[in-house]
Design a protein around this motif. Structure first.
Motif, PDB file in Angstrom:
ATOM      1  N   ALA A  65      -2.982 -13.330   5.585  1.00 38.66           N
ATOM      2  CA  ALA A  65      -2.601 -13.326   7.011  1.00 38.66           C
ATOM      3  C   ALA A  65      -3.771 -13.754   7.888  1.00 38.66           C
ATOM      4  N   VAL A 104     -13.211  -2.260  14.808  1.00 35.71           N
ATOM      5  CA  VAL A 104     -12.307  -2.134  13.649  1.00 35.71           C
ATOM      6  C   VAL A 104     -12.505  -0.731  13.056  1.00 35.71           C
ATOM      7  N   ILE A 113      -5.371   0.279   9.304  1.00 36.32           N
ATOM      8  CA  ILE A 113      -6.528  -0.175  10.094  1.00 36.32           C
ATOM      9  C   ILE A 113      -6.077  -0.231  11.560  1.00 36.32           C
ATOM     10  N   ASN A 115      -7.483  -2.300  14.871  1.00 34.74           N
ATOM     11  CA  ASN A 115      -8.526  -3.238  15.304  1.00 34.74           C
ATOM     12  C   ASN A 115      -8.274  -3.690  16.735  1.00 34.74           C
ATOM     13  N   ASN A 143      -3.630 -20.882  12.732  1.00 36.09           N
ATOM     14  CA  ASN A 143      -3.158 -19.950  13.756  1.00 36.09           C
ATOM     15  C   ASN A 143      -3.975 -20.178  15.030  1.00 36.09           C
ATOM     16  N   THR A 247       0.154  -6.877  14.697  1.00 39.86           N
ATOM     17  CA  THR A 247      -0.102  -5.425  14.678  1.00 39.86           C
ATOM     18  C   THR A 247       0.667  -4.761  15.826  1.00 39.86           C
ATOM     19  N   GLY A 271      -1.190  -2.190   8.366  1.00 38.07           N
ATOM     20  CA  GLY A 271      -1.178  -1.474   7.101  1.00 38.07           C
ATOM     21  C   GLY A 271       0.080  -0.642   6.908  1.00 38.07           C
ATOM     22  N   LEU A 274       2.927   0.380   9.337  1.00 41.50           N
ATOM     23  CA  LEU A 274       3.620  -0.701  10.052  1.00 41.50           C
ATOM     24  C   LEU A 274       4.804  -1.252   9.250  1.00 41.50           C
ATOM     25  N   GLY A 299       3.040  -7.375   7.558  1.00 44.25           N
ATOM     26  CA  GLY A 299       2.974  -6.058   8.189  1.00 44.25           C
ATOM     27  C   GLY A 299       3.200  -4.966   7.166  1.00 44.25           C
ATOM     28  N   VAL A 320      -0.371 -10.901   3.480  1.00 45.54           N
ATOM     29  CA  VAL A 320      -1.024  -9.585   3.410  1.00 45.54           C
ATOM     30  C   VAL A 320      -2.384  -9.668   4.095  1.00 45.54           C
TER      31      VAL A 320
HETATM   32  C1  LIG Z   1      -9.113  -6.886  11.497  1.00 44.92           C
HETATM   33  C2  LIG Z   1      -7.864  -7.667  11.804  1.00 44.92           C
HETATM   34  C3  LIG Z   1      -7.958  -8.855  12.525  1.00 44.92           C
HETATM   35  C4  LIG Z   1      -6.802  -9.595  12.815  1.00 44.92           C
HETATM   36  N1  LIG Z   1      -6.917 -10.764  13.503  1.00 44.92           N
HETATM   37  C5  LIG Z   1      -5.807 -11.497  13.767  1.00 44.92           C
HETATM   38  C6  LIG Z   1      -5.903 -12.737  14.453  1.00 44.92           C
HETATM   39  O1  LIG Z   1      -6.982 -13.201  14.804  1.00 44.92           O
HETATM   40  N2  LIG Z   1      -4.737 -13.403  14.708  1.00 44.92           N
HETATM   41  C7  LIG Z   1      -3.508 -12.944  14.322  1.00 44.92           C
HETATM   42  O2  LIG Z   1      -2.492 -13.613  14.568  1.00 44.92           O
HETATM   43  N3  LIG Z   1      -3.399 -11.780  13.645  1.00 44.92           N
HETATM   44  C8  LIG Z   1      -4.505 -11.057  13.369  1.00 44.92           C
HETATM   45  N4  LIG Z   1      -4.397  -9.880  12.689  1.00 44.92           N
HETATM   46  C9  LIG Z   1      -3.048  -9.388  12.335  1.00 44.92           C
HETATM   47  C10 LIG Z   1      -2.675  -9.754  10.894  1.00 44.92           C
HETATM   48  O3  LIG Z   1      -2.606 -11.132  10.706  1.00 44.92           O
HETATM   49  C11 LIG Z   1      -1.312  -9.109  10.517  1.00 44.92           C
HETATM   50  O4  LIG Z   1      -0.314  -9.668  11.330  1.00 44.92           O
HETATM   51  C12 LIG Z   1      -1.296  -7.601  10.709  1.00 44.92           C
HETATM   52  O5  LIG Z   1      -2.527  -7.035  10.323  1.00 44.92           O
HETATM   53  C13 LIG Z   1      -0.193  -6.924   9.892  1.00 44.92           C
HETATM   54  O6  LIG Z   1      -0.369  -7.168   8.512  1.00 44.92           O
HETATM   55  P1  LIG Z   1      -1.055  -6.124   7.499  1.00 44.92           P
HETATM   56  O7  LIG Z   1      -0.392  -4.800   7.721  1.00 44.92           O
HETATM   57  O8  LIG Z   1      -0.832  -6.716   6.130  1.00 44.92           O
HETATM   58  O9  LIG Z   1      -2.503  -6.084   7.847  1.00 44.92           O
HETATM   59  C14 LIG Z   1      -5.541  -9.124  12.377  1.00 44.92           C
HETATM   60  C15 LIG Z   1      -5.463  -7.938  11.646  1.00 44.92           C
HETATM   61  C16 LIG Z   1      -6.595  -7.220  11.343  1.00 44.92           C
HETATM   62  C17 LIG Z   1      -6.462  -5.949  10.547  1.00 44.92           C
END
Ligand SMILES: Cc1cc2nc3c(=O)[nH]c(=O)nc-3n(C[C@H](O)[C@H](O)[C@H](O)COP(=O)(O)O)c2cc1C
Length: 341
Positions: A65, A104, A113, A115, A143, A247, A271, A274, A299, A320
């Motif tokens: 992701a 973070v 997490i 952030n 992106n 997020t 995480g 979500l 998510g 992920v």
């Molecule tokens: C530390 C961190 C930085 C992120 N930075 C971005 C970002 O720059 N652009 C974006 O579209 N999503 C960003 N995300 C969101 C992730 O791409 C994803 O949509 C979100 O974390 C949900 O997925 P997960 O539960 O697998 O982490 C970030 C997530 C985390 C945890």
């Protein structure tokens, strides 16, 4: 092995641990055969995993992701860990430093997490110059987000600049209008603002010889009415799909939403907590669009079973981030093995 490395990594502040990991991946490039060894340990190929989505051929449906390879520096290193694609960014037209640190926070008991990075990145120019000399070995999603210094009124022009510069270097685009950590960004999810951005980008695409799919990344905090409007707009505007979800700003999804969480302050939650909401959004979009919209689900995918649930709910691809942090380098392989069973 990650069982032993994780406590060490988790003893460091999350952002430092991330920088250390990125530096380690870069360092490994100079160790002979390291890429080969990593691929032998962590990749998994099986014909049944191949997918064709919005005209692109993916070797498997699992991607990294946005936010992990923020600057577009380590996509080839990530390919050694089994990913079928990497979404680089969010990139903005110019470099920006993001919000003050710390920004973070791990919630280890809940595999989550929070952030509030605020889209810190080195800008599109940096990514382009790196990509010119480092040809991607896997599919790359670019992106792009609005620069924080740019007002929402000027957003379309700002996206256009990033889009044009990046056009020849990525395979598809994701428009980030859903990051909760940049003031006012989520307001770009309203139909008037979105139409202006989408119209500009699709017009530019029409004049290009190469076609680049464009996807919109949405927030899990939208209501069904807001989602309905967005789905309708996507279906009529000629963009190619949706990334669900970013997020969440809510804390209600956490089992323990007490004083420690409140002390963290603002930020987007990702995480395990979500997952339920992201799955619900994926299922809703799939149903409402009668399966016509390719969906990248993201998510809370923290187990192989959850990746499958997303695909069963109508997603074409799954990404992920937090799950990779908590499960380590073998996570993608474990998902791929499970999916090909
Ligand atoms: C530390 C961190 C930085 C992120 N930075 C971005 C970002 O720059 N652009 C974006 O579209 N999503 C960003 N995300 C969101 C992730 O791409 C994803 O949509 C979100 O974390 C949900 O997925 P997960 O539960 O697998 O982490 C970030 C997530 C985390 C945890």
């Amino acid at each position: 092995m990650y069982r032993f490395i994780r406590p060490l990594l988790f003893s460091i502040l999350p952002e430092r641990a991330h920088i250390l990991t990125v530096n380690l991946l870069v360092f490994l490039r100079y160790i002979p055969f390291s890429g080969m060894v990593l691929r032998w340990l962590y990749s998994y190929n099986n014909k049944s995993l191949e997918r064709e989505v919005f005209g692109l051929k993916f070797r498997n449906p699992i991607g990294m992701a946005a936010g992990f390879d923020k600057n577009g520096d380590i996509y080839n290193d990530l390919s050694n860990f089994g990913f079928g694609f990497v979404e680089i960014g969010s990139l903005t037209h110019v470099e920006q430093i993001g919000n003050p640190r710390p920004r973070v926070f791990r919630i280890i008991e809940e595999n989550a997490i929070i952030n509030r990075m605020g889209i810190n990145n080195k800008g599109v120019k940096h990514a382009v110059s790196y990509m010119k000399s480092n040809k991607p070995r896997l599919i790359i999603g670019g992106n792009i987000s609005k620069s924080t210094s740019c007002s929402n009124e000027m957003a379309a022009l700002d996206y256009e600049k990033s889009f044009t510069q990046l056009y020849d270097f990525v395979d598809f685009f994701v428009l980030n209008v859903s990051c909760p950590n940049v003031k006012g960004l989520v307001k770009l999810q309203n139909i008037t603002a979105l139409s202006e951005i989408i119209d500009r980008l699709t017009a530019i695409r029409r004049f290009n010889d190469e076609y680049r799919p464009i996807l919109l990344k949405v927030s899990p905090d939208l209501t069904n009415d807001q989602l309905d409007e967005i789905i309708e707009l996507i279906l009529i505007s000629g963009i190619d799909g949706i990334v669900a979800t970013n997020t969440t700003s809510t804390r209600e999804l956490l089992k323990d939403n007490g004083a420690a969480i409140e002390a963290i302050g603002d930020g987007g939650l990702s995480g395990e907590p979500l997952f339920k909401r992201s799955l619900e959004v994926v299922r809703y979009i799939h149903k409402k669009s009668a399966g016509m919209l390719p969906i990248i689900a993201v998510g809370g995918v923290t187990t192989p079973e959850r990746a499958k649930e997303m695909l069963d709910a109508g997603a074409s691809l799954v990404e992920v981030y937090t799950g990779f942090i908590y499960n380590g380098p073998g996570f993608v392989k474990s998902i791929l093995k499970y999916l090909s069973k």
